[in-house]
Design a protein around this motif. Structure first.
Motif, PDB file in Angstrom:
ATOM      1  N   ALA A  68      -0.151 -12.216   7.057  1.00  0.00           N
ATOM      2  CA  ALA A  68      -1.060 -12.333   8.209  1.00  0.00           C
ATOM      3  C   ALA A  68      -1.922 -13.589   8.123  1.00  0.00           C
ATOM      4  O   ALA A  68      -2.351 -14.114   9.158  1.00  0.00           O
ATOM      5  CB  ALA A  68      -1.945 -11.097   8.291  1.00  0.00           C
ATOM      6  N   ARG A  86       0.829  -1.209   0.000  1.00  0.00           N
ATOM      7  CA  ARG A  86       0.000   0.000   0.000  1.00  0.00           C
ATOM      8  C   ARG A  86       0.872   1.273   0.000  1.00  0.00           C
ATOM      9  O   ARG A  86       0.729   2.156   0.849  1.00  0.00           O
ATOM     10  CB  ARG A  86      -0.963   0.027   1.219  1.00  0.00           C
ATOM     11  CG  ARG A  86      -1.748  -1.236   1.477  1.00  0.00           C
ATOM     12  CD  ARG A  86      -2.557  -1.701   0.303  1.00  0.00           C
ATOM     13  NE  ARG A  86      -3.520  -0.732  -0.153  1.00  0.00           N
ATOM     14  CZ  ARG A  86      -3.845  -0.541  -1.454  1.00  0.00           C
ATOM     15  NH1 ARG A  86      -3.268  -1.229  -2.398  1.00  0.00           N
ATOM     16  NH2 ARG A  86      -4.741   0.357  -1.773  1.00  0.00           N
ATOM     17  N   TYR A 126       3.223   2.311   4.383  1.00  0.00           N
ATOM     18  CA  TYR A 126       1.917   2.971   4.380  1.00  0.00           C
ATOM     19  C   TYR A 126       1.794   3.800   5.649  1.00  0.00           C
ATOM     20  O   TYR A 126       2.156   3.357   6.731  1.00  0.00           O
ATOM     21  CB  TYR A 126       0.793   1.928   4.355  1.00  0.00           C
ATOM     22  CG  TYR A 126      -0.562   2.578   4.505  1.00  0.00           C
ATOM     23  CD1 TYR A 126      -1.272   2.984   3.392  1.00  0.00           C
ATOM     24  CD2 TYR A 126      -1.102   2.830   5.764  1.00  0.00           C
ATOM     25  CE1 TYR A 126      -2.498   3.626   3.525  1.00  0.00           C
ATOM     26  CE2 TYR A 126      -2.324   3.465   5.906  1.00  0.00           C
ATOM     27  CZ  TYR A 126      -3.009   3.860   4.781  1.00  0.00           C
ATOM     28  OH  TYR A 126      -4.214   4.500   4.915  1.00  0.00           O
ATOM     29  N   ASN A 135       5.395  -6.009   5.080  1.00  0.00           N
ATOM     30  CA  ASN A 135       6.448  -5.098   4.606  1.00  0.00           C
ATOM     31  C   ASN A 135       7.575  -5.061   5.646  1.00  0.00           C
ATOM     32  O   ASN A 135       7.390  -4.552   6.753  1.00  0.00           O
ATOM     33  CB  ASN A 135       5.842  -3.694   4.419  1.00  0.00           C
ATOM     34  CG  ASN A 135       6.866  -2.666   3.952  1.00  0.00           C
ATOM     35  OD1 ASN A 135       8.063  -2.921   3.952  1.00  0.00           O
ATOM     36  ND2 ASN A 135       6.383  -1.499   3.558  1.00  0.00           N
ATOM     37  N   ILE A 193       1.452  -7.630  13.109  1.00  0.00           N
ATOM     38  CA  ILE A 193       1.921  -8.302  11.881  1.00  0.00           C
ATOM     39  C   ILE A 193       1.942  -7.324  10.702  1.00  0.00           C
ATOM     40  O   ILE A 193       1.015  -6.531  10.532  1.00  0.00           O
ATOM     41  CB  ILE A 193       0.954  -9.459  11.499  1.00  0.00           C
ATOM     42  CG1 ILE A 193       0.738 -10.400  12.687  1.00  0.00           C
ATOM     43  CG2 ILE A 193       1.473 -10.222  10.289  1.00  0.00           C
ATOM     44  CD1 ILE A 193      -0.420 -11.386  12.472  1.00  0.00           C
ATOM     45  N   PRO A 207      -7.081  -3.848   9.655  1.00  0.00           N
ATOM     46  CA  PRO A 207      -7.119  -2.573   8.928  1.00  0.00           C
ATOM     47  C   PRO A 207      -6.524  -2.643   7.509  1.00  0.00           C
ATOM     48  O   PRO A 207      -5.615  -1.880   7.168  1.00  0.00           O
ATOM     49  CB  PRO A 207      -6.318  -1.637   9.845  1.00  0.00           C
ATOM     50  CG  PRO A 207      -5.390  -2.537  10.576  1.00  0.00           C
ATOM     51  CD  PRO A 207      -5.988  -3.903  10.636  1.00  0.00           C
TER      52      PRO A 207
HETATM   53  C1  LIG Z   1      -3.759   0.101   5.021  1.00  0.00           C
HETATM   54  S1  LIG Z   1      -2.214  -0.333   5.711  1.00  0.00           S
HETATM   55  C2  LIG Z   1      -2.574  -0.210   7.442  1.00  0.00           C
HETATM   56  C3  LIG Z   1      -1.380   0.186   8.250  1.00  0.00           C
HETATM   57  C4  LIG Z   1      -1.646   0.544   9.703  1.00  0.00           C
HETATM   58  N1  LIG Z   1      -2.662  -0.235  10.319  1.00  0.00           N
HETATM   59  C5  LIG Z   1      -1.881   2.013   9.883  1.00  0.00           C
HETATM   60  O1  LIG Z   1      -2.971   2.403  10.296  1.00  0.00           O
HETATM   61  O2  LIG Z   1      -0.973   2.829   9.653  1.00  0.00           O
HETATM   62  C6  LIG Z   1      -2.166  -2.037   5.408  1.00  0.00           C
HETATM   63  C7  LIG Z   1      -0.856  -2.715   5.776  1.00  0.00           C
HETATM   64  O3  LIG Z   1      -1.045  -4.115   5.543  1.00  0.00           O
HETATM   65  C8  LIG Z   1       0.165  -4.664   5.060  1.00  0.00           C
HETATM   66  N2  LIG Z   1      -0.175  -5.924   4.372  1.00  0.00           N
HETATM   67  C9  LIG Z   1      -0.712  -6.086   3.136  1.00  0.00           C
HETATM   68  N3  LIG Z   1      -0.928  -7.396   2.882  1.00  0.00           N
HETATM   69  C10 LIG Z   1      -0.541  -8.079   4.010  1.00  0.00           C
HETATM   70  C11 LIG Z   1      -0.538  -9.456   4.380  1.00  0.00           C
HETATM   71  N4  LIG Z   1      -0.979 -10.413   3.546  1.00  0.00           N
HETATM   72  N5  LIG Z   1      -0.088  -9.788   5.605  1.00  0.00           N
HETATM   73  C12 LIG Z   1       0.379  -8.830   6.466  1.00  0.00           C
HETATM   74  N6  LIG Z   1       0.396  -7.509   6.159  1.00  0.00           N
HETATM   75  C13 LIG Z   1      -0.054  -7.129   4.955  1.00  0.00           C
HETATM   76  C14 LIG Z   1       0.771  -3.578   4.182  1.00  0.00           C
HETATM   77  O4  LIG Z   1       2.170  -3.713   4.082  1.00  0.00           O
HETATM   78  C15 LIG Z   1       0.350  -2.296   4.940  1.00  0.00           C
HETATM   79  O5  LIG Z   1       1.360  -1.852   5.803  1.00  0.00           O
END
Ligand SMILES: C[S@@+](CC[C@H](N)C(=O)[O-])C[C@H]1O[C@@H](n2cnc3c(N)ncnc32)[C@H](O)[C@@H]1O
Length: 282
Positions: free
Chosen positions: A183, A73, A105, A156, A153, A201
């Motif tokens: 995750a 993201r 992100y 990235n 978790i 999230p």
């Molecule tokens: C929308 S961001 C949310 C970040 C955080 N919760 C925040 O509020 O700043 C989504 C996060 O999910 C991670 N992500 C995407 N796919 C994932 C997966 N399959 N397993 C773990 N993390 C993942 C991305 O790297 C990104 O940092």
């Protein structure tokens, strides 16, 4: 165009250009990230310079040149004015977060939601944050609830390292445990059966991770905060549609959808919602 931008750029833009509306900008620590419509790109450097000169504590202004994209993201950035640096420190609800805006992100627009969820946590809770980024939700929860433990978790690796750094910065490194990887596997296997509360999230894809979220709940019961993107004509419809989408996502499990609320508008008629879902094992 926000009213601050409008007044700052009064002499820079032609009267016709002033009518072109573009979304407001984000201030993350001392970094500003803004969007500029195509027809105003030829004035992007003067716009950036003017904004930098008139924003207290800002050290640089970046133009967002792509949408938030890819598994991590991320968004592409171009320097418009000030220092060419993407690392900053952001403060929220008494916590400090080191962020690299080009490599992880990050959105200051989730601040209210982070506080709302942190307030719900009770003593001795174990929480899994499936998509933790640099640890914003996780660290705020741990800081506000000194008896909580948070598994944090993210796939990235750069976000994961920053989560570790931020846990130390906020003195919660003994209760926030970063995990780097998918995750689906980590929550569903490594951390299975441990948590009382799960955060999801990742609104674009959370639905694909529901089974893993349930698997990581203790005794298959507890609270899940489920994020989704909903297309709707207005906020009221988005809440109603959001409730339905949540019920559909959790249809294989005994659940009650409690509050569903709008987190923010992310595009024309596109809303990010969060539902608080209570899962029971009978
Ligand atoms: C929308 S961001 C949310 C970040 C955080 N919760 C925040 O509020 O700043 C989504 C996060 O999910 C991670 N992500 C995407 N796919 C994932 C997966 N399959 N397993 C773990 N993390 C993942 C991305 O790297 C990104 O940092």
């Amino acid at each position: 165009m926000s009213s601050k931008l409008k007044s700052l750029l009064g002499d820079v833009l032609e009267p016709g250009e002033r009518r072109i509306v573009f979304s407001s900008y984000d201030v993350i620590g001392d970094i500003i990230i803004m969007k500029i419509p195509n027809s105003l790109q030829y004035k992007k450097y003067i716009i950036g310079k003017r904004l930098l000169e008139n924003t207290k504590h800002a050290k640089c202004v970046f133009l967002q040149t792509s949408s938030v994209d890819g598994g991590f993201r991320l968004r592409k950035l171009e320097l418009l004015a000030g220092a060419d640096r993407t690392v900053t420190e952001y403060h929220e609800h008494g916590c400090r977060f080191k962020v690299d805006v080009s490599k992880v992100y990050f959105s200051p627009r989730l601040s209210t939601e982070r506080h709302r969820i942190a307030e719900k946590v009770k003593d001795n809770e174990i929480i899994t944050n499936m998509f933790a980024g640099v640890g914003t939700f996780s660290i705020l929860i741990a800081k506000q609830n000194p008896r909580s433990t948070v598994f944090s978790i993210d796939s990235n690796p750069k976000a994961n390292i920053l989560c570790l750094v931020n846990a130390k910065l906020n003195k919660v490194q003994d209760r926030v445990f970063p995990f780097c990887g998918d995750a689906k596997y980590i929550a569903g296997n490594l951390l299975a059966g441990l948590s009382h509360r799960v955060l999801m999230p990742l609104p674009e894809k959370a639905k694909e991770f529901v089974d893993s979220a349930i698997a990581c709940l203790n005794d298959k019961r507890g609270s899940v905060h489920y994020f989704a993107h909903i297309r709707a004509h207005n906020k009221r419809d988005a809440v109603n549609e959001g409730k339905l989408a949540t019920t559909e996502a959790f249809r294989h499990y005994n659940h009650v959808v409690g509050t569903t609320r709008i987190v923010r508008e992310v595009g024309p008629r596109l809303y990010q919602i969060v539902s608080d879902v209570l899962i029971s094992n009978r």
